[in-house]
Design a protein around this motif. Structure first.
Motif, short mmCIF file in Angstrom:
data_model
loop_
_atom_site.label_atom_id
_atom_site.label_comp_id
_atom_site.label_asym_id
_atom_site.label_seq_id
_atom_site.Cartn_x
_atom_site.Cartn_y
_atom_site.Cartn_z
N THR A 194 -5.46 -30.40 6.04
CA THR A 194 -4.19 -29.67 5.95
C THR A 194 -4.35 -28.54 4.94
OG1 THR A 194 -3.15 -30.84 4.09
CG2 THR A 194 -2.87 -31.83 6.27
N ILE A 195 -3.75 -27.40 5.25
CA ILE A 195 -3.72 -26.26 4.32
C ILE A 195 -2.30 -25.70 4.39
CG2 ILE A 195 -4.57 -23.87 3.93
CD1 ILE A 195 -6.79 -25.87 3.38
N HIS A 196 -1.60 -25.65 3.27
CA HIS A 196 -0.26 -25.07 3.33
C HIS A 196 0.17 -24.33 2.08
CE1 HIS A 196 0.83 -28.48 0.83
NE2 HIS A 196 1.98 -27.89 0.59
N ARG A 197 -0.57 -24.52 0.99
CA ARG A 197 -0.10 -24.02 -0.29
C ARG A 197 -0.05 -22.49 -0.34
NH1 ARG A 197 1.24 -26.99 -4.25
NH2 ARG A 197 0.57 -29.05 -3.61
N ALA A 198 0.93 -21.97 -1.06
CA ALA A 198 1.13 -20.52 -1.17
C ALA A 198 -0.18 -19.81 -1.55
CB ALA A 198 2.21 -20.24 -2.21
N GLU A 199 -0.95 -20.37 -2.52
CA GLU A 199 -2.18 -19.71 -2.99
C GLU A 199 -3.20 -19.52 -1.86
OE1 GLU A 199 -0.43 -22.45 -4.32
OE2 GLU A 199 -2.02 -23.37 -5.50
N ASN A 200 -3.16 -20.41 -0.86
CA ASN A 200 -4.14 -20.30 0.24
C ASN A 200 -3.60 -19.61 1.48
OD1 ASN A 200 -6.37 -21.51 -0.99
ND2 ASN A 200 -5.59 -23.57 -0.57
N THR A 201 -2.29 -19.45 1.55
CA THR A 201 -1.73 -18.91 2.81
C THR A 201 -1.03 -17.56 2.66
OG1 THR A 201 0.28 -20.18 2.39
CG2 THR A 201 -1.33 -21.19 3.85
N ASN A 202 -0.67 -17.19 1.44
CA ASN A 202 0.17 -15.99 1.29
C ASN A 202 -0.58 -14.66 1.43
OD1 ASN A 202 2.51 -17.32 1.18
ND2 ASN A 202 3.01 -16.85 -0.95
N SER A 203 -1.93 -14.66 1.22
CA SER A 203 -2.65 -13.39 1.40
C SER A 203 -3.56 -13.51 2.62
CB SER A 203 -3.44 -13.04 0.14
OG SER A 203 -4.83 -13.16 0.35
N LYS A 204 -3.64 -12.42 3.36
CA LYS A 204 -4.42 -12.40 4.60
C LYS A 204 -5.90 -12.70 4.31
CE LYS A 204 -5.58 -9.65 8.58
NZ LYS A 204 -5.38 -8.48 9.38
N ILE A 221 -13.07 -30.33 12.56
CA ILE A 221 -11.98 -30.25 11.57
C ILE A 221 -10.69 -30.42 12.35
CG2 ILE A 221 -10.73 -28.57 10.11
CD1 ILE A 221 -13.24 -29.44 8.73
N HIS A 222 -9.97 -31.51 12.10
CA HIS A 222 -8.68 -31.70 12.76
C HIS A 222 -7.60 -31.15 11.83
CE1 HIS A 222 -9.74 -34.71 16.13
NE2 HIS A 222 -10.68 -33.81 15.95
N LEU A 223 -7.18 -29.93 12.12
CA LEU A 223 -6.25 -29.21 11.23
C LEU A 223 -4.82 -29.48 11.66
CD1 LEU A 223 -5.76 -27.07 8.98
CD2 LEU A 223 -6.02 -25.31 10.74
N TYR A 224 -4.10 -30.25 10.84
CA TYR A 224 -2.69 -30.54 11.12
C TYR A 224 -1.87 -29.44 10.46
CZ TYR A 224 -3.74 -34.73 13.55
OH TYR A 224 -4.21 -35.59 14.50
N ALA A 225 -1.43 -28.50 11.27
CA ALA A 225 -0.91 -27.24 10.74
C ALA A 225 0.56 -27.32 10.33
CB ALA A 225 -1.12 -26.14 11.76
N HIS A 226 0.81 -27.19 9.04
CA HIS A 226 2.16 -27.10 8.46
C HIS A 226 2.82 -25.82 9.00
CE1 HIS A 226 5.06 -26.23 5.22
NE2 HIS A 226 4.93 -27.48 4.80
N PRO A 227 4.15 -25.84 9.19
CA PRO A 227 4.83 -24.65 9.72
C PRO A 227 4.55 -23.38 8.92
CG PRO A 227 6.37 -26.48 9.55
CD PRO A 227 5.09 -26.96 8.97
N ARG A 228 4.38 -23.52 7.60
CA ARG A 228 4.08 -22.32 6.80
C ARG A 228 2.73 -21.70 7.22
NH1 ARG A 228 4.16 -20.03 1.46
NH2 ARG A 228 5.53 -21.53 0.48
N LEU A 229 1.73 -22.57 7.46
CA LEU A 229 0.41 -22.10 7.88
C LEU A 229 0.51 -21.40 9.24
CD1 LEU A 229 -2.71 -22.00 7.64
CD2 LEU A 229 -2.76 -24.26 8.70
N VAL A 230 1.25 -22.02 10.14
CA VAL A 230 1.38 -21.44 11.49
C VAL A 230 2.04 -20.06 11.40
CG1 VAL A 230 2.50 -21.75 13.74
CG2 VAL A 230 1.53 -23.73 12.54
N ARG A 231 3.09 -19.98 10.59
CA ARG A 231 3.83 -18.71 10.47
C ARG A 231 2.95 -17.63 9.85
NH1 ARG A 231 7.61 -16.29 6.62
NH2 ARG A 231 7.17 -17.96 5.18
N LYS A 232 2.23 -17.98 8.79
CA LYS A 232 1.39 -16.99 8.10
C LYS A 232 0.22 -16.54 8.97
CE LYS A 232 3.42 -16.22 4.25
NZ LYS A 232 3.83 -14.83 3.94
N ALA A 233 -0.40 -17.50 9.69
CA ALA A 233 -1.53 -17.15 10.55
C ALA A 233 -1.07 -16.15 11.63
CB ALA A 233 -2.12 -18.41 11.18
N LYS A 234 0.12 -16.39 12.15
CA LYS A 234 0.68 -15.50 13.17
C LYS A 234 0.93 -14.11 12.57
CE LYS A 234 4.07 -15.71 16.80
NZ LYS A 234 5.45 -16.01 17.01
#
Ligand code: UD1
Length: 343
Positions: A194-204, A221-234
């Motif tokens: 899982t990856i969701h923290r602001a430090e890892n997701t807020n910058s491209k 790697i079975h990545l269980y994507a938190h909504p924040r991760l999904v939104r930022k990746a998009k």
């Protein structure tokens, strides 16, 4: 005596469960849900899985910038506390719901206890660190999960209101683990991630770096994507399903624990998962430069690897000390908290 617990995010639903179970014969215990997490897999499912009563109030605060989200929770919590008139309030962890609920409660003169007090990353860039420091200094009673967290409170001059009670998450995890093990669990070549923290997701750049490194793993790697991760990746047009990564929707607690038990190891930037991996006997790589759970590092079961330097190695096979559940001292922590709170 009326005790109100205020929760709003996935980790807090897990932490309130043992308090809810143990309070049944001791006091009237009501739950307020701030609604910070609103997706069913991050909220409703947890109440059912953990066998806790539905919240008496949902504040539907939802997402937003820090100021906006914290302010909404603060004003709505105040309104509900004025109506419910509790004798005691409990807040949990380190989220925006925690600091907002604490402010509302202590300003109304209600005796307020902080469950999971004293954790520090010593990194004030993390919003959670600010929330923890604020909550500990404002609350009336501090319930520390570990010796290290108690020492942090002593160092900040908060000794008089601090109690070492152990970690309530041990009780919730035990309950769910037994449910998971009631079915057949078989370990396979995969890493629960899982990856969701602001430090890892807020910058491209940072998110791209983390995802492209995870993609290099020799095992899936079975990545269980938190909504924040999904939104930022998009938002950054980053494809999550790269190389070794297989993406799954963020899961409920039973599914999460079952998946961890079926994996060779865990990669995460979550706080609670580092501990859950340890207690379930799975090695962990933490995608951060520091952790609040230093005990998991000292025992060799968790490694800080912010740049995923270990990703190509068989890091989960290294030898380690046997697990010592006593570190988290959690078997009776909910009972200890209620004893102190109701005195
Ligand atoms: C919050 C906590 C974090 C905790 C995490 C557990 C703060 C500052 N952070 O982070 O400490 O580790 O919960 O999961 O309180 N979103 C949805 N659906 C939801 C909830 C969130 O889509 O049900 C998306 C929204 O785009 C939102 C973003 O996730 O803007 C971030 O949500 P937020 O509640 O602000 O913080 P988390 O990242 O969940």
């Amino acid at each position: 005596m009326r005790v109100v617990s205020i929760v709003g995010t996935r980790p807090q639903f897990i932490k309130v469960a043992p308090i809810s179970w143990r309070s049944r014969d001791l006091c009237e215990h009501l739950i307020i849900n701030t609604g910070q997490h609103y997706d069913p897999e991050l909220s409703d499912d947890f109440f059912k899985e953990l066998n806790i009563p539905s919240p008496v109030e949902n504040l539907y605060s939802g997402s937003g910038n820090h100021g906006e989200q914290t302010a909404k929770i603060l004003s709505r919590t105040e309104e509900v506390l004025l109506k419910l008139k509790p004798d005691r309030v409990l807040v949990y962890g380190d989220t925006n719901s925690t600091i907002a609920a604490t402010l509302a409660s202590v300003k109304l003169g209600i005796k307020t206890g902080h469950v999971e007090a004293g954790l520090r990353s010593f990194n004030r860039v993390m919003p959670e660190e600010i929330n923890r420091i604020g909550t500990d200094h404002l609350s009336d009673l501090l319930f520390a999960p570990t010796k290290a967290s108690l020492q942090n409170l002593v160092n900040e001059g908060l000794e008089e209101k601090s109690y070492l009670v152990g970690d309530v998450m041990v009780e919730s995890l035990d309950y769910i683990k037994n449910k998971a093990l009631a079915k057949k669990v078989s370990v396979s070549e995969k890493i629960f991630t899982t990856i969701h923290r602001a430090e890892n997701t807020n910058s491209k750049e940072r998110l791209q770096f983390v995802i492209s490194n995870l993609a290099k793993s020799p095992v899936p790697i079975h990545l269980y994507a938190h909504p924040r991760l999904v939104r930022k990746a998009k938002e950054f047009s980053i494809e999550l399903s790269q190389g070794s990564i297989k993406v799954f929707k963020s899961a409920g607690y039973l599914k999460t624990v079952t998946e961890i038990l079926e994996s060779k190891g865990v990669i995460t930037d979550s706080g609670g998962l580092q501990k859950e991996a340890y207690l379930l006997g799975r090695p962990c790589l933490t995608v951060r430069s520091e952790t609040e759970w230093s005990e998991t590092i000292e025992s060799g079961w968790n490694e800080l690897d912010p740049n995923l330097n270990q990703i190509s190695n068989q890091w989960w096979n290294n030898s380690r000390e046997p697990i010592n559940i006593k570190i988290f001292n959690g078997i009776n922590s909910s009972t200890k908290i209620l004893d102190i709170l109701l005195k």
